[in-house]
Each structure stands twice: as C-alpha cells, then as structure tokens.
Design a protein around this motif. Structure first.
Motif, short mmCIF file in Angstrom:
data_model
loop_
_atom_site.label_atom_id
_atom_site.label_comp_id
_atom_site.label_asym_id
_atom_site.label_seq_id
_atom_site.Cartn_x
_atom_site.Cartn_y
_atom_site.Cartn_z
N ILE A 155 41.09 41.63 29.97
CA ILE A 155 40.60 41.14 31.25
C ILE A 155 39.09 40.99 31.36
CG2 ILE A 155 40.34 41.82 33.64
CD1 ILE A 155 43.06 41.74 33.98
N MET A 175 42.18 46.50 41.33
CA MET A 175 40.93 45.96 40.79
C MET A 175 40.12 45.45 41.97
SD MET A 175 39.98 42.79 38.27
CE MET A 175 39.75 43.67 36.76
N ASP A 176 38.85 45.76 41.99
CA ASP A 176 37.98 45.22 43.03
C ASP A 176 37.73 43.75 42.69
OD1 ASP A 176 35.36 44.33 44.16
OD2 ASP A 176 35.50 46.30 45.09
N MET A 177 38.12 42.87 43.58
CA MET A 177 38.07 41.44 43.25
C MET A 177 36.69 40.83 43.39
SD MET A 177 40.85 40.56 42.01
CE MET A 177 42.59 40.96 41.91
N LYS A 178 35.72 41.58 43.90
CA LYS A 178 34.36 41.04 43.95
C LYS A 178 33.58 41.41 42.69
CE LYS A 178 33.44 40.43 48.83
NZ LYS A 178 32.73 40.92 50.01
N THR A 179 33.88 42.61 42.16
CA THR A 179 33.07 43.09 41.05
C THR A 179 33.87 43.32 39.78
OG1 THR A 179 33.45 45.32 41.81
CG2 THR A 179 31.45 44.23 42.59
N ALA A 180 35.17 43.11 39.85
CA ALA A 180 36.05 43.30 38.70
C ALA A 180 36.03 44.73 38.17
CB ALA A 180 35.71 42.31 37.58
N GLY A 195 28.49 38.03 45.11
CA GLY A 195 29.39 39.00 45.74
C GLY A 195 30.03 38.46 47.01
N GLU A 196 29.98 37.12 47.17
CA GLU A 196 30.56 36.54 48.39
C GLU A 196 31.98 36.07 48.16
OE1 GLU A 196 27.77 33.49 49.26
OE2 GLU A 196 26.19 34.93 49.75
N LEU A 197 32.25 35.60 46.94
CA LEU A 197 33.59 35.12 46.63
C LEU A 197 34.27 36.10 45.68
CD1 LEU A 197 33.02 31.29 46.17
CD2 LEU A 197 34.10 32.48 48.09
N PHE A 198 35.59 35.93 45.56
CA PHE A 198 36.37 36.87 44.79
C PHE A 198 36.71 36.34 43.40
CE2 PHE A 198 36.91 39.91 48.09
CZ PHE A 198 36.93 39.19 49.27
N LEU A 199 37.08 37.27 42.55
CA LEU A 199 37.50 36.95 41.20
C LEU A 199 38.66 35.97 41.23
CD1 LEU A 199 36.98 37.59 38.32
CD2 LEU A 199 38.34 39.67 38.56
N THR A 200 39.57 36.18 42.18
CA THR A 200 40.72 35.30 42.32
C THR A 200 40.26 33.87 42.59
OG1 THR A 200 40.81 36.23 44.53
CG2 THR A 200 42.49 36.95 43.01
N MET A 245 45.47 48.01 37.12
CA MET A 245 44.54 47.51 38.14
C MET A 245 45.30 46.43 38.91
SD MET A 245 41.11 47.21 35.80
CE MET A 245 41.88 46.28 34.50
N ALA A 281 45.22 42.50 38.71
CA ALA A 281 44.73 42.05 37.41
C ALA A 281 45.75 42.37 36.32
CB ALA A 281 43.39 42.69 37.10
N PHE A 329 30.55 33.96 43.48
CA PHE A 329 31.04 35.18 42.86
C PHE A 329 29.87 36.06 42.42
CE2 PHE A 329 33.90 37.99 40.84
CZ PHE A 329 33.35 38.35 39.63
N ILE A 333 37.16 37.51 32.15
CA ILE A 333 36.33 37.28 33.32
C ILE A 333 34.97 36.74 32.89
CG2 ILE A 333 35.10 38.43 35.21
CD1 ILE A 333 37.49 40.39 35.32
#
Lengths: 222, 475
Positions: free
Chosen positions: A108, B277-282, A58-63, B232, B235, A55, A112
């Motif tokens: 949020i 929401m951008d899932m790489k950078t939140a 920047g390769e993996l996602f927040l999910t 977003m 999210a 993460f 995170i």
C-alpha cells in the motif's frame, strides 16, 4: 462540443474520480479530432494535479487520489495509443521505477507514492512487491528511469534496499539513476548509510524529493 | 466486572457466518508448502499454484473447539506466571517499535541494546506490568542476532514471562533453544510454555512464509502463538467496521485452524491490532476510536469461541507526550479493559503510531493503569463496605478521618497516584510546579539507577551468552 468543453469534461471527470465519464469524454475528444496530447495535458493532467495538490495539502482524501488516478488511466488508455501513432510523447517530469524490495510483500505505501507521483506528472512503472535486487537492476538497464524508488516496511527487509544499491554499483550503473528509499522502518540516517540519493517520510515528501532529484543535483544534506 | 458489549448475539452469529463464507468462498493464501499440505490432508480445497486455501466451516469450528480456553504463560519465577482465562486481564508494553525518544535529548533515534535492557528492567520493576518485554528493535547489533540479544536481555533482567520472535525458522528456533535452557529442556518447556510470540498476516487474507515458519516452530513445542492482523480498514480491509471485523476474523481463524491441525490443543491467543487507515495521511490509526470499537467486537467473538484474547491498546498517533496522546491512550485502554481482553499489549510507552517508545510515557501509562485497575476492580458490596455501622457511629455532621474503618480500607478502596499531581495549586507551585512528564522522567532515572533485576544462575547466564555469540558468528 467545443475543445474547451471537452477538456473541461475530461478535467472534471478526473477530479470526480469518474472513470466512465472520462472514457466518454475521451471518446468525444477522439471523435472531435482533438490533439490527444492536448486532451491529456490540458484535460486529464490538469484534473489529476488538482487532486494531487488537494491531497498534499490535507484537504482531499486518499480515496479521491486513487479514484482520480484510475479515472485518468481510463482516459489514457484511449488517448495514449493515438499519440504513439503520431510519434510524439507525453511530457512528464521524469520516469520513476518503483517497487517493494525482496522479502517484503507490503504494497500500500508504495502504491500511494506511485499514485501521487503519477498525479504530479511523473511516469511511473510499478514493479510490485517482493522484487529481487536483480530484477530492479535489469529494469533500470532496460527502462532507464530517472528515479528508482525502493520501499521496505520491515527492519529485516530494509537490508534489501542496501543490496539493490550495491547491485547497481557492481553493474556499473549506480550513477545512471537516482535512488530514493522509504518505508516505516527507514529514516534519513539509514538512507545516508546505504548511499541512497534521497529519503522520504511519506508520499507527499516523496513527490517533493522526486521533483528535486529530476531538476538539480542534490545530495543528502537533509 | 460486567463486560462491555457492542454487538448482539444475532450480530455475532452474522459475523461468524460471514467469516465462514469468506473462508470457503474467497480463501486465504498460505505461502508455505507444508501448510498447504496440512490443509489438503484435512480436507480443505487447496490450489497449490495460487497457494490459496478454501477452508470448510467444519474444520474451522473443530479448531475453535480444540483451541484451549485457559492456559498459563510460565515465568522464570513461578509466582509471576500468568493465567489466561475468562476475564482476567494482563498488561504488557508496546511491541517492537524501531525508534525511541532519547531520555536526555528528547530526540527521536533508532533504539539500541541499552534501551532494550533499560526497558526490561523498568518492566521488571513496575508492578502493574505482567510481562518483561524490552519492546524495541535492537539496531546496534548485527541484524541476524537482534532476536538473540532480545532473549538474553529479557532472561537476564526479569523473572516475569517474556516474549520471543517468530519471523522465520532460524529466529524462532534460536528463541526456543534459549528458553529451553531456562525451562530445563524441551519436554519441560512443552509442559509449561514459557514463550509467547506474535504472527501477523499481510492483509487481506495472506500469510507470509516467514510468519508461517515461525508459527510452526512455536506450535511444535506448544508455545503460545498470537495471530494478530493489523488491518487498515479502507485499505487492507473493507472500510466498514463490520467488514473489517469479518476479514479479521477470517484471518485469525485460518491461522488457528492450521495451528490446531498441526498440534491439537496448542495454546493460542486471538489477537488484534486492527484499525482504520487515515485517508488524509495514509497512516495507521492505532490511536483512533475505531480501534477500540472493533476491539470490543473482536473480544466478543473470541469469548463466543472460548479462546483467550489479546488486544493492542494504549497506542497514540501523537508524536509527543501531549494531550492527544492522553486522550487516545486512555480511550482505547478503557475500551479494551471493559471488553475483557486477557492480554493487553502496547499498554505502556507507545507514541507515534507505536513506531516509537517514550520512556516517560512508560511511567505515565503505568500510572494510568492504576486508574484502569480501579475500574476493573469495580465496587465491593459487603456488610463491611456498606459501612452502616460506621455511618451510624460518625453520625450526622461528623467526619470519617479518624475511623479505624477508614484506615483499614483506604488503600484497598482508593487508587493512590504516585506521579499524577493531586496537590492544591499553591502547594504544587511551591513544589516547583512540575508537569507529570518531568516527574515521569525522574522516576525512570531513579528506577534505572536503583532497581536490581532478579539474579540468574551464573551457569545459565554463561550458556545463554555463548549461544548469542554463536548466533552472531553465523554468516
């Protein structure tokens, strides 16, 4: 199954964010008589570090990060109580108390940061949102964290970050904890102005700063 | 101009029905006792402990009917008042970013009083801008007075319609008191609303105390309120666009219902700032294509309800005035225009997820709005514009340059850029080969140096300044 096999299952389960698979593997670890600390550090924690790094790059996602953290927590639920029975402790990089300040219910960003800190080996206690300064101060006294993280999203609630720091001073415990602040309306100048120890622009920077804070004495040079 | 539609009538109905189900089944939290009582009295099911309201469909549909389908936002100068109705489109600047890129150094810093005043004056000058908001959050005054300064500087430096703040009772009352002075009293103000404000839920499905308090003050005086979720997707709303549209719709309609229960017929704009929401950078993808796509759908909903709507297009997630900024700004502005939003905010000056203002971008965006206007105007088809007599007169092989028809219609038919460069290469090179950003900067400086805002009666100015000092004195 061998120790290596079970550890690999724990790691894989976390990486894939599969809480059920992790639970199964954790139960297998218990049944096989594995040292729970070993299972946590060399199974679960390994997996979550992979996701945390991915993460951060920047390769993996927040999910992926959130799923991995949840999966790891599912494993910890089974394994941690067994450690306490043997009165050892899980090694962590440090204890972080985090929350969104009074008057602000934005959740949020703070969550995170909490997830990423957890994925990077910190013990994280999340106090939630709209946390009054007095509660932060009480919890600092009670839990003695290494770092206190304060999140504020709005220009109005930023001021509460200052209130907490002032409150720590009045309680005579300002030097007992490192304070890190963040949130879209904040910046380095604001952190300096209110006497915070660190400021981070996002979750990835928060982890880097947290690691600095627990390892050396750093000042807000930039 | 024909409207862009992405959803069919059937899909709109599905969304509307799903919305009603969310409102009835999941409910919305209103952190304000009076709001809960109003819902309770009207027949909604209210859980005072969790502050959750479950709103039955008939209350929502009544509110939709009561919300006016056309109204005016009055300006100090009546000629500059603007009308919200049908597909009339108006543009306004970015809303309250905290940072600004310094005009001299180009460095990002907190914005101040001078920036706010500058921006109001620029908005007053630019003719494609319909409101005179100074955009930035003023950080070099005590925080408790920032809103009062914002009102004062707007009133002093423009006679276009202006925006107020609604974050809490005190702030809302101050803004309303100040605009009342301009209107000539509260009764006049109620008859001719002069102030607009945005209120935002904390998604999913929560309205915070301060936002409700602010809304109540504005609604009491029938000033224009714009409920504007900034979900977003993924999210604070479902990751699917349809799901976020449903939740967004529920959040807006829940507030519109409360407003209409408290003051039937009070003007409201259906607002949106929702995106993914951008899932790489939140980060919140205000420059992303999903914003534009959902905008189109939400406008369709608002128009189905016959309620004028407000969009948030012109943002970019780029941190500098570069090509990404260009693409993202253009994409969403075009979509919002084709969707028929009545008020498009963020249309000038936004960079960095709308967290920063860029002076130069105000001007380049303004230029782009000229292209947008050209689109919105469409093509006029008449005997004169079909021009077959002119075609005949010129004949095969001739040219049209000398024709009276050409001189007569040129400025009406063509967009004439002021700062986009249209010179041939060599001419451009000889003219110092300036990039548009440089020309924009020169233009900003020129406006700030030369433009004189419309005068304000000295007596009114004095009373407003006294009021601001009073606000500052409060502890």
């Amino acid at each position: 199954m061998s120790r290596e096999g079970i550890l690999a299952k724990l790691e894989k389960g976390v990486i894939e964010g599969d809480a059920e698979a992790v639970e199964t593997a954790a139960k297998e670890a218990v049944a096989a008589g594995l040292d729970p600390l070993d299972a946590i550090e060399n199974g679960l924690a390994k997996g979550v570090r992979v996701v945390g790094d991915g993460f951060g790059k920047g390769e993996l996602f927040l999910t992926d990060l959130v799923a991995a953290a949840e999966a790891m927590k599912a494993g910890l639920k089974i394994l941690k109580p067994l450690i306490l029975q043997r009165s050892k402790e899980v090694k962590t990089l440090g204890k972080v108390l985090i929350g969104t300040v009074a008057g602000d219910i934005h959740d949020i960003g703070k969550s995170i940061v909490a997830s990423l800190l957890f994925a990077n080996g910190f013990e994280v206690i999340d106090l939630g949102v709209d946390v009054p300064a007095e509660v932060f101060i009480e919890k600092v006294k009670e839990l003695q964290p290494d770092i206190l993280g304060l999140s504020a999203l709005m220009t109005t609630t930023m001021l509460s970050q200052k209130d907490v720091i002032e409150g720590l001073k009045r309680a005579g415990i300002r030097d007992k904890v490192k304070v890190m602040i963040g949130g879209a309306a904040t910046n380095l100048d604001w952190a300096r102005e209110i006497g915070a120890d660190a400021w981070a622009a996002d979750a990835v920077e928060a982890v880097a700063k947290a690691k600095e804070l627990v390892s050396t004495r750093v000042s807000l040079g930039g | 101009m024909p409207r862009l539609e992405l959803l069919t009538k059937g899909q709109l109905e599905d969304i509307h029905n799903a919305t009603l189900e969310v409102l009835q089944r999941t409910g919305v939290v209103f952190k304000h006792k009076r709001a809960l009582e109003v819902f309770d009295e009207a027949g909604a099911y209210v859980d005072y402990k969790t502050q959750k309201v479950f709103i039955p469909g008939h209350l929502v549909e009544e509110a939709i009917r009561k919300a006016p389908s056309r109204f005016v936002w009055y300006a100090r100068n009546p000629k500059k008042s603007i009308r919200f109705e049908d597909d009339r489109i108006h543009f306004g600047p970015v809303c309250t970013p905290t940072f600004i890129y310094d005009l001299e150094t180009g460095l990002k810093r907190y914005a101040n009083k001078k920036d706010f005043e500058n921006i109001v004056r620029i908005m007053d000058y630019l003719d494609r801008v319909d409101d005179g908001y100074g955009s930035v959050h003023i950080r070099d005054v005590p925080d408790r007075a920032a809103h009062a300064y914002a009102m004062l500087l707007q009133i002093k430096n423009t006679d276009k319609p202006i925006r107020g703040r609604a974050r809490g009772t005190t702030i809302a009352k101050d803004c309303l008191n100040m605009i009342s002075m301009v209107a000539g009293g509260e009764e006049e103000l109620m008859r001719k609303p002069m102030l607009i404000c945005m209120v935002n839920p904390t998604s999913p499905l929560q309205w915070d105390t301060v936002m409700i308090e602010g809304m109540m003050e504005y609604t009491r005086l029938r000033q224009i309120v714009i409920p504007s979720p900034e979900i977003m997707a993924g999210a604070t709303g479902p990751v699917t666009l349809a799901g976020t549209i449903v939740q967004h719709n529920a959040e807006v309609l829940s507030m519109i219902t409360l407003m209409q229960l408290m003051n039937s017929g009070t003007p409201v704009l259906y607002g949106t700032v929702s995106t993914v929401m951008d899932m790489k950078t939140a980060t919140t993808r205000l420059g992303g294509p999903e914003l534009g796509v959902m905008h189109v759908c939400l406008a369709q909903l608002a128009k189905m309800y016959n309620i004028p709507c407000r969009g948030a297009a012109g943002n970019t997630d780029a941190k500098t005035l570069d090509i990404q900024a260009g693409y993202e700004t253009a994409f969403n502005l075009i979509l919002a225009t084709l969707a028929g939003f009545n008020f498009i905010t963020y249309a000038l000056g936004s960079l960095d997820f709308s967290l920063s203002v860029c002076y130069e971008k105000i001007l380049t965006d303004h230029e782009f709005l000229g292209m947008i206007e050209r689109l919105a105007r469409g093509v006029e088809v008449s005997d004169e514009t079909l021009a077959i007599d002119v075609i005949d007169r010129v004949g095969p092989g001739g040219n049209f340059l000398a024709q009276k028809h050409t001189r007569e219609y040129h400025k009406k038919e063509h967009f004439i850029p002021q700062i986009f460069d249209t010179q041939s290469y060599d001419r451009w090179l000889k003219a110092e080969a300036k990039e548009v950003r440089e020309k924009a900067r020169e233009e900003v400086k020129k406006i700030l140096k030369e433009h004189k805002p419309p005068p304000l009666e000295k007596d009114l100015e004095k009373r407003l300044e006294e009021y601001v000092k009073e606000v500052e004195r409060r502890c």
